[in-house]
Design an enzyme around this catalytic site. Structure first.
Site, mmCIF file in Angstrom:
data_model
loop_
_atom_site.group_PDB
_atom_site.id
_atom_site.type_symbol
_atom_site.label_atom_id
_atom_site.label_comp_id
_atom_site.label_asym_id
_atom_site.label_seq_id
_atom_site.Cartn_x
_atom_site.Cartn_y
_atom_site.Cartn_z
ATOM 1 N N GLU A 165 -11.824 -2.909 8.035
ATOM 2 C CA GLU A 165 -11.506 -4.231 7.499
ATOM 3 C C GLU A 165 -12.368 -5.288 8.185
ATOM 4 O OE1 GLU A 165 -7.278 -5.056 7.317
ATOM 5 O OE2 GLU A 165 -6.935 -2.999 6.681
ATOM 6 N N CYS A 276 -4.183 1.505 10.808
ATOM 7 C CA CYS A 276 -4.633 2.905 10.817
ATOM 8 C C CYS A 276 -4.585 3.621 12.167
ATOM 9 C CB CYS A 276 -6.049 2.990 10.271
ATOM 10 S SG CYS A 276 -6.147 2.491 8.551
HETATM 11 P P1 NAI Z 1 -2.162 -0.988 1.395
HETATM 12 O O1 NAI Z 1 -0.768 -1.000 1.870
HETATM 13 O O2 NAI Z 1 -3.014 -2.200 1.548
HETATM 14 O O3 NAI Z 1 -2.220 -0.582 -0.144
HETATM 15 C C1 NAI Z 1 -1.517 0.485 -0.699
HETATM 16 C C2 NAI Z 1 -1.017 0.077 -2.092
HETATM 17 O O4 NAI Z 1 -0.447 1.203 -2.728
HETATM 18 C C3 NAI Z 1 0.069 -1.009 -2.058
HETATM 19 O O5 NAI Z 1 -0.361 -2.130 -2.808
HETATM 20 C C4 NAI Z 1 1.290 -0.339 -2.703
HETATM 21 O O6 NAI Z 1 2.053 -1.223 -3.501
HETATM 22 C C5 NAI Z 1 0.632 0.743 -3.543
HETATM 23 N N1 NAI Z 1 1.510 1.877 -3.857
HETATM 24 C C6 NAI Z 1 2.260 2.620 -3.013
HETATM 25 N N2 NAI Z 1 2.881 3.595 -3.693
HETATM 26 C C7 NAI Z 1 2.524 3.482 -4.991
HETATM 27 C C8 NAI Z 1 2.830 4.218 -6.161
HETATM 28 N N3 NAI Z 1 3.611 5.296 -6.118
HETATM 29 N N4 NAI Z 1 2.293 3.807 -7.335
HETATM 30 C C9 NAI Z 1 1.489 2.730 -7.386
HETATM 31 N N5 NAI Z 1 1.134 2.015 -6.295
HETATM 32 C C10 NAI Z 1 1.649 2.380 -5.115
HETATM 33 O O7 NAI Z 1 -2.857 0.260 2.134
HETATM 34 P P2 NAI Z 1 -4.399 0.393 2.557
HETATM 35 O O8 NAI Z 1 -4.634 -0.327 3.819
HETATM 36 O O9 NAI Z 1 -5.260 0.150 1.370
HETATM 37 O O10 NAI Z 1 -4.443 1.944 2.920
HETATM 38 C C11 NAI Z 1 -4.370 2.949 1.929
HETATM 39 C C12 NAI Z 1 -4.735 4.279 2.570
HETATM 40 O O11 NAI Z 1 -6.085 4.227 3.012
HETATM 41 C C13 NAI Z 1 -3.896 4.641 3.799
HETATM 42 O O12 NAI Z 1 -3.706 6.023 3.813
HETATM 43 C C14 NAI Z 1 -4.779 4.226 4.963
HETATM 44 O O13 NAI Z 1 -4.541 4.971 6.110
HETATM 45 C C15 NAI Z 1 -6.172 4.517 4.410
HETATM 46 N N6 NAI Z 1 -7.236 3.717 4.978
HETATM 47 C C16 NAI Z 1 -7.048 2.385 5.239
HETATM 48 C C17 NAI Z 1 -8.078 1.626 5.766
HETATM 49 C C18 NAI Z 1 -7.877 0.192 6.077
HETATM 50 O O14 NAI Z 1 -8.733 -0.360 6.770
HETATM 51 N N7 NAI Z 1 -6.842 -0.463 5.639
HETATM 52 C C19 NAI Z 1 -9.399 2.221 6.034
HETATM 53 C C20 NAI Z 1 -9.512 3.583 5.657
HETATM 54 C C21 NAI Z 1 -8.454 4.301 5.162
#
Ligand code: NAI
Length: 439
Positions: A165, A276
């Protein structure tokens, strides 16, 4: 295999920016990002200065592709139905209850996603794990998909995201590597090729690494664990420096100039935050324990323990500074998000520091250009509720918090620096003649 339509489930920090970049680089592919949070979809479709994610360069890309080949929608069913390729980019937080609570990854969102894919699919799909998942999750996803599949073939790939991020767009444009894990079967390799053809529109083939599914899943946890380990290593040495008169910045320079070690991620801090590192290391420790590798689990767990120790140590430095008592002292905290350049506050060390000081009676003045007061209040509420305070007590403490967008010579008793700010800014702060505490 030609991909014409992509669906991405999860419009968060990963789903939004990643799909925006794919849409920009692959104008021939239609991409729909779906989410079950309709407010989030509304803001992705709203004004460019109020997108749910702030990343330098993101708004410009959204402006170019939104409504053309990138759409944000609540129609999960319709989007799954029409897509040949589906990314799962939902959150995978640490479990809060049941077996593995406090350590294992909570896979309920990813499982719900897999169930939706099985339920709404009417043709074969390539299903991609974009979320960070414990090794062997693909097995579980396959089980869910096949149980409900009606004879449809699902090919599961692991394609973890390595963006950070604050630099997400730059990271996506110039990835160090793109990792794709797939089965060695003919259909598995065809799916790997379909996904690598997409990335190869802008990433050189030499940087697209293909592996088996398990290596890919575990590589993401391993990368985050190694990065966080560097932070905890330098932070543990910062404590020793403060006892001995050595300077941690000089140590980091001397150590980092060794090319076998390198300079990155050696800046001492109040600790890593973000959604993370902590969850992924705890997950790695849990997995190690699950496989009976207790010493391995303890080794990685120590990285998180040092991180907590560093945050407590910082609070203690502030408390010790006011040896006549901290009650009613007005303390500035520079930085509320987990690092500068993002408005994401998940697991920010500032939350821990501020809440501990509030409980001791201090007045807290947060200085952060990107975060809003509503977010600060939610963070404080969550932390202090977990800490055991009642809603009434939290409400009372919340009156002792102020938020400022910038530092304009306010009258504070102390400035505590949590964000990594430049030496010039530190020099400017010093010109106020207010005492400063930093790591
Ligand atoms: P986030 O919390 O920002 O976004 C996840 C989204 O998924 C939310 O908007 C939520 O409403 C939606 N969601 C959850 N269950 C759902 C469903 N059943 N149907 C439809 N939508 C649904 O999470 P973020 O930060 O984007 O992380 C996502 C994944 O990526 C995690 O596993 C994280 O560990 C990984 N990741 C995150 C990074 C980061 O910098 N934030 C970098 C690399 C990987």
């Amino acid at each position: 295999m030609e991909i014409k339509d992509i669906c991405c489930i999860g419009a968060g920090y990963v789903g939004g920016p990643t799909m925006a970049v794919i849409a920009l680089k692959c104008p021939q592919i239609n991409i729909t990002v779906v989410d079950n949070n309709s407010e989030k979809i509304k803001s992705w479709n709203g004004p460019l200065d109020k997108l749910p994610v702030y990343e330098p360069g993101l708004a410009e890309i959204i402006k170019e592709v939104r409504g053309k080949n990138l759409n944000f929608s609540n129609d999960i069913k319709g989007s799954i139905e029409k897509s040949e390729m589906i990314f799962m980019a939902v959150n995978t937080p640490t479990k809060t209850e049941g077996e593995g609570a406090g350590m294992a990854a909570d896979l309920k969102y990813i499982e719900a996603c897999a169930k939706d894919i099985a339920k709404y699919s009417k043709s074969d799909k390539i299903v991609i794990e974009k979320s960070t998942l414990p090794v062997k999750t693909a097995e579980k996803i396959k089980e869910i998909l096949e149980e409900n599949s009606n004879g449809i073939h699902f090919e599961i790939l692991s394609n973890p995201e390595f963006l950070a991020e604050g630099t997400a767009i730059q990271d996506l444009f110039k990835s160090d590597r793109v990792l794709i894990g797939g089965d060695s079967t003919e259909s598995g390799q065809a799916a790997v090729k379909a996904l690598s053809d997409i990335y190869s529109k802008w990433i050189s083939k030499s940087k697209i690494l293909t592996t088996n599914v398990w290596s890919s899943e575990l590589s993401k946890l391993a990368s985050n664990a190694m990065l966080a380990q560097r932070v905890s290593s330098i932070n543990s040495l910062s404590a020793l420096c403060e006892k001995t008169g050595a300077d941690i910045n000089e140590i980091a320079m001397a150590v980092g100039m060794d090319h076998r070690i390198g300079p990155h991620f050696l800046r001492a801090s109040v600790g890593f935050g973000g959604s993370c590192f902590q969850k992924d290391i705890l997950n790695l420790a849990y997995l190690s324990k699950f496989y009976g590798l207790d010493e391995v689990a303890e080794y990685w767990h120590q990285v998180v323990k040092i991180n907590n120790y560093q945050k407590d140590r910082f609070v203690k430095k502030i408390v010790d500074f006011f040896n006549a008592g901290i009650k009613s002292k007005s303390i500035a905290i520079i930085g509320w998000s987990f690092k500068k350049g993002t408005k994401d506050t998940r697991e920010s060390p500032s939350i821990h520091v501020a809440c501990r000081l509030l409980v001791l009676g201090a007045q807290i003045n947060i200085i952060d250009p990107l975060v809003g007061i509503e977010r600060v209040i939610i963070d404080i509420n969550e932390y202090l509720n977990d800490y055991g305070l009642s809603n009434a007590e939290v409400k009372q403490l919340s009156t002792k918090i102020k938020l400022f967008k910038s530092f304009d010579n306010k009258n504070f008793d102390l400035i505590s620096v949590i964000h990594d700010i430049s030496p010039e800014k530190i020099k400017n702060l010093k010109s106020n003649n207010i005492p400063i505490i930093k790591i």
